[in-house]
Design a protein around this motif. Structure first.
Motif, short mmCIF file in Angstrom:
data_model
loop_
_atom_site.label_atom_id
_atom_site.label_comp_id
_atom_site.label_asym_id
_atom_site.label_seq_id
_atom_site.Cartn_x
_atom_site.Cartn_y
_atom_site.Cartn_z
N ASP A 39 -1.18 -10.27 -9.46
CA ASP A 39 -0.60 -9.16 -8.69
C ASP A 39 0.87 -9.43 -8.35
OD1 ASP A 39 -0.28 -7.07 -6.53
OD2 ASP A 39 -2.42 -6.86 -6.97
N SER A 84 0.49 -1.48 -6.02
CA SER A 84 -0.87 -1.84 -6.44
C SER A 84 -1.82 -0.65 -6.46
CB SER A 84 -1.43 -2.89 -5.50
OG SER A 84 -0.70 -4.07 -5.61
N GLU A 85 -1.56 0.33 -5.63
CA GLU A 85 -2.44 1.51 -5.62
C GLU A 85 -2.32 2.25 -6.95
OE1 GLU A 85 -0.82 4.93 -3.75
OE2 GLU A 85 -2.76 5.66 -3.07
N VAL A 93 6.08 3.95 -1.08
CA VAL A 93 4.77 3.38 -1.42
C VAL A 93 3.68 4.03 -0.55
CG1 VAL A 93 3.38 1.28 -1.48
CG2 VAL A 93 5.79 1.20 -2.15
N HIS A 94 3.91 4.07 0.75
CA HIS A 94 2.95 4.68 1.66
C HIS A 94 3.48 6.00 2.24
CE1 HIS A 94 0.37 1.07 2.02
NE2 HIS A 94 1.50 0.44 1.73
N ARG A 105 8.79 -4.19 4.37
CA ARG A 105 7.95 -4.72 3.30
C ARG A 105 8.19 -3.94 1.99
NH1 ARG A 105 3.33 -7.93 3.41
NH2 ARG A 105 1.70 -7.45 1.91
N ASP A 106 8.32 -2.63 2.11
CA ASP A 106 8.69 -1.82 0.94
C ASP A 106 10.20 -1.54 0.96
OD1 ASP A 106 5.97 -1.67 0.35
OD2 ASP A 106 5.71 0.12 1.58
N ARG A 109 4.19 -2.73 10.87
CA ARG A 109 3.08 -2.29 10.02
C ARG A 109 2.02 -3.36 9.76
NH1 ARG A 109 4.90 -1.54 3.93
NH2 ARG A 109 2.73 -2.13 3.63
N ARG A 154 -0.65 7.12 1.13
CA ARG A 154 -1.48 6.09 0.48
C ARG A 154 -2.66 5.72 1.36
NH1 ARG A 154 0.26 0.46 -2.50
NH2 ARG A 154 -1.30 -0.83 -1.50
N LYS A 212 -6.73 -7.74 -1.61
CA LYS A 212 -6.65 -6.98 -2.86
C LYS A 212 -8.03 -6.55 -3.35
CE LYS A 212 -2.14 -7.34 -3.41
NZ LYS A 212 -1.19 -6.25 -3.63
N HIS A 226 -8.39 -3.08 -4.29
CA HIS A 226 -7.57 -2.74 -5.44
C HIS A 226 -8.39 -2.83 -6.74
CE1 HIS A 226 -4.54 -3.19 -2.42
NE2 HIS A 226 -3.51 -3.37 -3.20
N ASP A 269 2.03 -11.38 -5.17
CA ASP A 269 2.47 -10.20 -4.44
C ASP A 269 2.51 -10.43 -2.93
OD1 ASP A 269 3.08 -7.30 -4.23
OD2 ASP A 269 1.24 -7.34 -3.06
N HIS A 280 5.93 -10.65 -0.62
CA HIS A 280 6.29 -9.71 0.46
C HIS A 280 6.83 -10.43 1.71
CE1 HIS A 280 5.13 -5.80 -1.02
NE2 HIS A 280 3.93 -6.20 -1.34
N HIS A 326 2.53 -4.71 -11.18
CA HIS A 326 3.91 -4.33 -10.82
C HIS A 326 4.67 -5.61 -10.53
CE1 HIS A 326 3.11 -5.37 -6.64
NE2 HIS A 326 2.00 -4.65 -6.73
N HIS A 347 8.50 -4.74 -3.75
CA HIS A 347 8.22 -4.81 -5.19
C HIS A 347 9.53 -4.60 -5.96
CE1 HIS A 347 3.85 -3.32 -4.33
NE2 HIS A 347 4.09 -4.52 -3.83
C1 3PG Z 1 1.49 -3.12 1.07
O1 3PG Z 1 0.78 -2.20 1.46
O2 3PG Z 1 1.20 -4.31 1.27
C2 3PG Z 1 2.78 -2.81 0.36
O3 3PG Z 1 3.36 -1.65 0.89
C3 3PG Z 1 2.56 -2.59 -1.10
O4 3PG Z 1 1.88 -3.65 -1.68
P1 3PG Z 1 0.73 -3.44 -2.75
O5 3PG Z 1 1.01 -2.13 -3.45
O6 3PG Z 1 0.97 -4.60 -3.68
O7 3PG Z 1 -0.56 -3.49 -2.07
#
Ligand code: 3PG
Ligand code: CO
Length: 554
Positions: free
Chosen positions: A24, A77-78, A135-136, A166-167, A202, A282, A358, A361, A426, A430, A468, A498
């Protein structure tokens, strides 16, 4: 039934175990310097895969290749696991919300009508991530949402904001809160009583996922609903500025706060009859807070007070199986006929494993946002509990435990397809810690070597890939020169998000026919082509509407 029947592959045999391993956040970045943790890490096993050019290539994992609005959008990752699990590219939440706002359909739907019932005499609460990460959530969407709500009759609006870092870069919360304050000021000038009411980081407040730590959600409930937090301020900008000064604080882990008036009273608690909208599209990090709002019977933590007659909605429906939440502003992507469903309907058995962070995921997202099994008798999902700490403190995370579980599953001989996700490149990426992320990549490589050795021993096949980029770039850069950006103290500024990097896809294993090679007629392929590829490795032709396979056998 016949409509689910997969044709046997003309060349590749079935009956050999196939491991699909996702590293990841492990991208192939154009910057190959010391700030690229993937490149800097000692990774002999990945190197060996990469060196075999006939069986390794890179595919796109961002932007329109995964259903995002533009090619400036990094993958995540989503959308990555949706693509790898379903073999197709669906317009994703980010795109769907943009379109619904652009057309105005968002304000015409049943979800908004539900929320609107509270506009007379009650407050509209908007809870979500204050970010441009895409992302979210995205700030432009939030702005259009509160402006539109006002135009459709909302007279009192309260915002409950989760800071990102984070994003988007750490520290950007200050600018986002500043921008939001300006935009709310304008709304107030028009006569709408609009204020920021509470917030927090967050990773510490509200946005937990996969039930890793319900206390995170409880902190959010207390701040947003009850108006209780260890810190109170009269201005949100002060809250963010001051709380960032606490030891170890950053945007992701900001302490919860509540905004109070001159008398010290919280300005925006959630009351009976109010409307609450979660504005993230998300799902993973919205499921738990949705349950807290939606479920009358709820025991994950003591809500103390559960407001009656709430008009609650999500930006999207976050879980189609649970129908959670019942009300939502934009219909989610409808992802169907995923690889997992095809496989079990063709009599194959599946094993899926990751650690908590994850786990959903490789199960929920992989299966097109479905929370259950397609066929419990043919599927085993194993979740290894994640640590509850910032992951740079334990950068190996549960990589070894996941490997052990994967090897045990392989040895059992029970499974045709084994899906393994290593979370650490991943999750540690972060944190922005270069050193810890290098360590994460090295441990993954070592474990991958053990896993693939077992595949070889059993005469199996494998596909190693990523969803990713992330670990492949750990600094913010000058776009022109590629040099790291530095802060006022001359320290390199970390990149916690990312990246836009493509990702590796490598196939191999003792059971793989010599004739198998990467095709060379698909230079623009994306990660949705991984699906047809591993279906081939399992001995079947992929459904004809899937993105094309990456391999040839002649
Ligand atoms: C998270 O939710 O941790 C990040 O915004 C995105 O990370 P992920 O897509 O790798 O889960
Ligand atoms: Co990530």
């Amino acid at each position: 039934s016949s409509e689910w029947k997969l044709k046997p592959h003309p060349v590749l045999p079935s009956g050999k175990p196939c491991v699909v391993c996702i590293l990841d956040g492990f991208g192939e970045n154009k910057y190959k310097d010391e700030y690229n943790a993937v490149h800097s890490a000692r990774t002999p096993n990945v190197d060996k895969l990469r060196e075999n050019a006939e069986r390794c290539r890179f595919v796109q994992a961002h932007g329109t290749w995964v259903g995002l609005p533009s090619n400036d959008d990094m993958g995540n990752s989503e959308v990555g696991h949706n693509a790898i699990g379903s073999g197709k590219v669906y317009k994703q939440g980010a795109s769907l919300v943009d379109a619904a706002l652009e057309s105005g359909d968002l304000f015409k739907g049943d979800g908004f009508a539900h929320v609107k019932q509270a506009f007379e005499g009650h407050t509209l609460h908007l809870i979500g991530l204050l970010s441009n990460g895409g992302v979210h959530a995205r700030y432009e969407q939030l702005k259009q949402l509160f402006q539109g709500a006002y135009e459709h009759g909302a007279k009192r609006i309260r915002l409950h904001i989760l800071t990102d870092g984070r994003d988007v870069p750490d520290g950007s919360s200050i600018e986002f809160v500043g921008q939001l304050e300006k935009d709310l000021e304008q709304l107030r000038a028009k006569g709408c009583d609009a204020l920021i009411a509470s917030g927090g980081g967050r990773m510490h407040v509200t946005m937990d996922r996969y039930e890793a730590d319900w206390e995170i959600v409880e902190r959010g409930w207390k701040a947003h609903v009850l108006g209780e937090a260890p810190h109170t301020f009269t201005k949100a900008l002060d809250a963010v500025t001051e709380l960032r000064k606490l030891p170890k604080a950053n945007d992701q882990y900001l302490e919860p706060f509540v905004i109070v008036d001159g008398e010290g009273k919280a300005v925006g608690t959630v009351q009976d009859g109010d409307a609450v909208v979660l504005f993230n599209y998300r799902s993973d990090r919205m499921v738990e807070i949705s349950k807290a709002f939606e479920y009358e019977n709820f025991s994950a933590f003591d809500r103390v007070r559960y407001p009656k007659d709430l008009k609650f909605a999500g930006m999207l429906q976050y879980d189609g199986d649970l129908k959670l939440p019942k009300n939502y502003l934009v219909p989610p992507p409808f992802i169907e006929r995923t690889s997992g469903e095809y496989m079990v309907k063709n009599g194959l058995s599946i094993f899926a494993c990751s650690e908590t962070q994850k786990f959903g995921h490789v199960t929920f997202f992989w299966n097109g946002n479905r929370s259950g099994y397609f066929d419990e008798k043919r599927e085993t999902y194993v979740e290894i509990p994640s640590d509850k700490c910032p992951f740079n403190e334990k950068p190996d995370m549960k990589t070894r435990e996941i490997t052990e579980a994967g090897i045990a599953a392989l040895k059992s001989g029970k499974y045709d397809l084994l899906r393994i996700n290593y979370a650490s490149p991943d999750m540690v990426g972060h944190t922005g810690s270069l050193e810890a992320t290098i360590r994460a990549c090295e441990t993954c490589d070592e474990c991958l070597g053990e896993l693939l050795a077992e595949v070889d021993k059993l005469g199996g096949v494998y596909l190693v890939c990523s969803d990713h980029g992330n670990a492949d770039d750990m600094v913010q850069r000058n776009k022109k020169t590629g040099q790291p950006l530095q802060d006022a103290n001359g320290v390199n500024m970390a990149l916690t998000s990312h990246t836009l990097a493509p990702v590796m896809v490598a196939v191999g294993g003792a059971g793989l026919k010599d004739s198998v090679k990467m095709r060379d007629d698909l230079p623009e392929a994306g990660i949705a082509s991984i699906t047809a590829t591993f279906i081939n490795l399992c001995g079947y032709e992929a459904p004809s509407d899937y993105c094309p396979t990456l391999i040839k056998t002649d």
